[in-house]
Design an enzyme around this catalytic site. Structure first.
Site, short mmCIF file in Angstrom:
data_model
loop_
_atom_site.label_atom_id
_atom_site.label_comp_id
_atom_site.label_asym_id
_atom_site.label_seq_id
_atom_site.Cartn_x
_atom_site.Cartn_y
_atom_site.Cartn_z
N SER A 151 5.68 43.38 8.68
CA SER A 151 5.91 42.65 9.92
C SER A 151 6.96 43.38 10.73
O SER A 151 7.64 44.29 10.22
CB SER A 151 6.40 41.23 9.59
OG SER A 151 6.97 40.59 10.70
N TYR A 164 11.05 34.60 5.46
CA TYR A 164 9.97 35.50 5.90
C TYR A 164 10.52 36.89 6.17
O TYR A 164 9.94 37.91 5.76
CB TYR A 164 9.32 34.92 7.16
CG TYR A 164 8.11 35.66 7.66
CD1 TYR A 164 6.84 35.38 7.15
CD2 TYR A 164 8.22 36.63 8.65
CE1 TYR A 164 5.73 36.05 7.62
CE2 TYR A 164 7.10 37.30 9.12
CZ TYR A 164 5.86 37.01 8.60
OH TYR A 164 4.75 37.69 9.07
#
Length: 260
Positions: A151, A164
């Site tokens: 990400s 995350y």
């Protein structure tokens, strides 16, 4: 002999790819893209009905697709799933560790259970599934490809998504650790770092006028990305074109990280 421009460099015919979290969004787009390049794809998820629907969709387009329902965070379930694939003669040449979840909450309010759930799904699962795949790739002696989905938060943090961020930062270094240990077995382990992509997981953000405007204003491309725009990078990392690329993360973000 293959040349630098040879289409055969990107041909996945005869290869089998397992894509985790493949019933929708990025996972389904990557499964479709790998199948379109010639691979036989195994779609993973936890809900058999969703897998059946996704498999049927790919098969309706003439693509080779199979389903494998198992929880990627459950060590025993992962081992049993690979044993079942072995019995079916489905040998995984390409693994895409895509399964992931999000949980948005300030850290001072974050429960340990929610932290652990995100870490387990987004990071530990990639280790568990990657380990089972690599064991078989090493035993067969013909190498393989592992593609971990990172990400923008593999590189930069944002408030309210601490677990995350930590998990995706871990994905970047997990890919390097895999390369360090498995490159001698002709296994290439790399990662893709998607930018802000139009997926179900991001629906709330897309529908938030302020956040939508921020994404478009802060990105040189001035738009959200689409899941299918990750396919080219995935096919490259799954193919012989990337045989000397290892332990890297390629950001597909419209230039977002370039202007931080």
């Amino acid at each position: 002999m293959q040349t630098a421009s040879s289409p055969a460099l990107f041909d996945l015919t005869g290869k089998t790819a397992l894509v985790t979290g493949a019933t929708r969004g990025i996972g389904l787009a990557l499964a479709r893209g790998l199948a379109g390049a010639g691979a036989r794809v195994i779609l993973n998820g936890r809900q058999p009905e969703a897998i059946d629907t996704a498999v049927a969709t790919l098969r309706a387009d003439g693509l080779q697709a199979f389903g494998a329902a198992f929880d990627v965070t459950d060590e025993a379930a992962v081992a049993q799933a690979f044993a079942a694939l072995d019995r079916q003669g489905l040998t995984v040449d390409i693994l895409v560790n895509n399964a992931g979840i999000q949980h948005r909450q300030p850290m001072v309010e974050l429960a340990l259970a929610d932290w652990q759930r995100v870490i387990d799904t987004n990071l530990t699962a990639a280790f568990l599934v990657g380990r089972e795949a690599a064991r078989r790739m090493i035993e067969r002696g013909r190498g393989g490809k592992i593609i971990n989905i990172g990400s923008l938060t593999s590189e930069a943090a944002r408030a309210t998504v601490a677990p995350y961020t930590v998990a995706k930062g871990g994905i970047k270094l997990l890919s390097k650790a895999m390369a360090a240990e498995w490159a001698r077995h002709d296994i290439q382990a790399n990662a893709i770092g998607p930018g802000y992509i139009l997926t179900e997981m991001n629906t709330a953000l897309v529908n938030n006028p302020d956040f939508d405007a921020w994404v478009k204003a802060s990105n040189p491309a001035q738009r959200w990305g689409r899941p299918e725009e990750l396919v080219g990078t995935a096919v490259y990392l799954a193919s012989s074109a990337s045989n000397y690329v290892n332990g890297q993360i390629i950001y597909v973000d419209g230039g977002w990280l370039s202007v931080l």
